[in-house]
Write a protein that holds these residues in place. Sequence first.
Motif, short mmCIF file in Angstrom:
data_model
loop_
_atom_site.label_atom_id
_atom_site.label_comp_id
_atom_site.label_asym_id
_atom_site.label_seq_id
_atom_site.Cartn_x
_atom_site.Cartn_y
_atom_site.Cartn_z
N ALA A 140 0.85 -1.19 0.00
CA ALA A 140 0.00 0.00 0.00
C ALA A 140 0.89 1.24 0.00
O ALA A 140 1.90 1.28 0.70
N LEU A 141 0.50 2.22 -0.81
CA LEU A 141 1.26 3.47 -0.86
C LEU A 141 0.35 4.60 -0.42
O LEU A 141 -0.68 4.85 -1.07
N VAL A 142 0.69 5.25 0.68
CA VAL A 142 -0.14 6.33 1.23
C VAL A 142 0.51 7.66 0.88
O VAL A 142 1.63 7.93 1.31
N GLY A 143 -0.23 8.46 0.10
CA GLY A 143 0.38 9.65 -0.50
C GLY A 143 0.75 9.31 -1.94
O GLY A 143 1.64 9.90 -2.54
N ALA A 144 0.04 8.30 -2.47
CA ALA A 144 0.39 7.72 -3.77
C ALA A 144 0.27 8.69 -4.94
O ALA A 144 0.93 8.51 -5.97
N ALA A 145 -0.57 9.72 -4.80
CA ALA A 145 -0.72 10.66 -5.91
C ALA A 145 0.46 11.63 -5.97
O ALA A 145 0.63 12.37 -6.95
N LEU A 178 -1.95 -0.97 -3.61
CA LEU A 178 -3.10 -0.20 -3.17
C LEU A 178 -2.68 1.27 -3.12
O LEU A 178 -1.75 1.62 -2.39
N LEU A 179 -3.35 2.10 -3.89
CA LEU A 179 -2.97 3.51 -3.94
C LEU A 179 -3.93 4.32 -3.08
O LEU A 179 -5.15 4.29 -3.29
N VAL A 180 -3.39 5.03 -2.09
CA VAL A 180 -4.21 5.78 -1.14
C VAL A 180 -3.80 7.24 -1.17
O VAL A 180 -2.61 7.56 -1.01
N ASP A 181 -4.77 8.12 -1.37
CA ASP A 181 -4.48 9.56 -1.39
C ASP A 181 -5.83 10.28 -1.53
O ASP A 181 -6.73 9.78 -2.22
N PRO A 182 -6.00 11.46 -0.89
CA PRO A 182 -7.26 12.18 -1.09
C PRO A 182 -7.42 12.67 -2.53
O PRO A 182 -8.54 12.99 -2.96
#
Length: 305
Positions: free
Chosen positions: A4-9, A30-34
């Motif tokens: 999982a990458l948080v801040g992926a964008a 898993l790409l996580v970012d607002p």
Amino acid sequence: LKIALVGAAGGIGSSAAYTMATRGIGTEYLLVDPNEPVLQTQVMDLEQLRIKRPFVVRVADLDELPTADIVVISAAVPPEPDRPRMHYLRGNLTITRQIAEVFDGHSDWQGVIIFASNPVDPLLLDFQVRTGIDRRRVIGYSINDTLRFRYGIALEARVRPDQVLAWVIGEHGNGCVPLFSRVEIDGAPVNFDEDQQRRIREYLLGWYPRWVALGTSRTSTWMSGNGLAEMVEHLIGGLNGPWLGAIVLEGEYGIDGVAMTVPLELGRSGVRSVLNWELSAPEQNQLKAAAGYLSALSHPPSYGR
Ligand SMILES: NC(=O)c1ccc[n+]([C@@H]2O[C@H](COP(=O)([O-])OP(=O)(O)OC[C@H]3O[C@@H](n4cnc5c(N)ncnc54)[C@H](O)[C@@H]3O)[C@@H](O)[C@H]2O)c1
């Protein structure tokens, strides 16, 4: 292997995802970012690489992090021109505490966190204390200092950077400690005189100020994407040898309750051991000074004030 990458964008997250996908590290991302629209484009972009090998890539929520084997955290507030890393402590703490909440009730989590958001050392300490996840599973990314040190040595010694073996421990910032006592060029130990050490140190410590003075919103995304992919390879056994990263220290190198970079042996469950390297007296003193600085700001509850 689910990563999982948080801040992926962002720059680091996207560079890390691209590098891992093209190098065949991981089978699910898993790409996580607002910033959802950017994530959607990244999924569409990376998906096309599945023509080379099968893997899954999708947008995910923060809640899904505990299902991953490895979580890379590079979530951050937007960069401002010409600021030191420590400037972002409060802003990024708000974000990393939100991520820490997701691990409530998961202190026995069996995955590994790689922490890249800056300032790495105090953010990592706060995260590890809050989540209660085993400290050996929460590792800070700081190898760029080592790469810059090697580059500075190469310039001074007029050799190619790949001929140099050298390491940096300590704070990921001005309190970094370049280990002049164990520099090798082409496998042979090398000593530098005081003037040479000063020039190499200036190159190393000047790298970040030179970069942020350019006033762009970029961080060192390619170097870091590459380094993060290599770090994962060390975790999963594809690469061996020492890796330098930050961990909450419990007496190693005479330091307790502070997160800093030290030499590590990595494995599937994170840090297998903290390597006990002999340091010169000046290096020991610099490390103690860095620990003193970090511990002065390192009582997690005071960060928010
Ligand atoms: N440790 C290192 O060696 C190293 C090297 C380079 C950069 N960094 C640090 O990594 C961080 C990210 O750098 P970048 O270039 O990717 O920045 P960036 O601004 O390009 O990306 C940050 C991303 O985080 C996202 N984000 C914000 N709040 C979030 C939240 N609550 N949950 C999930 N994502 C969230 C943003 O939407 C953005 O996409 C910075 O703190 C930077 O200083 C560390």
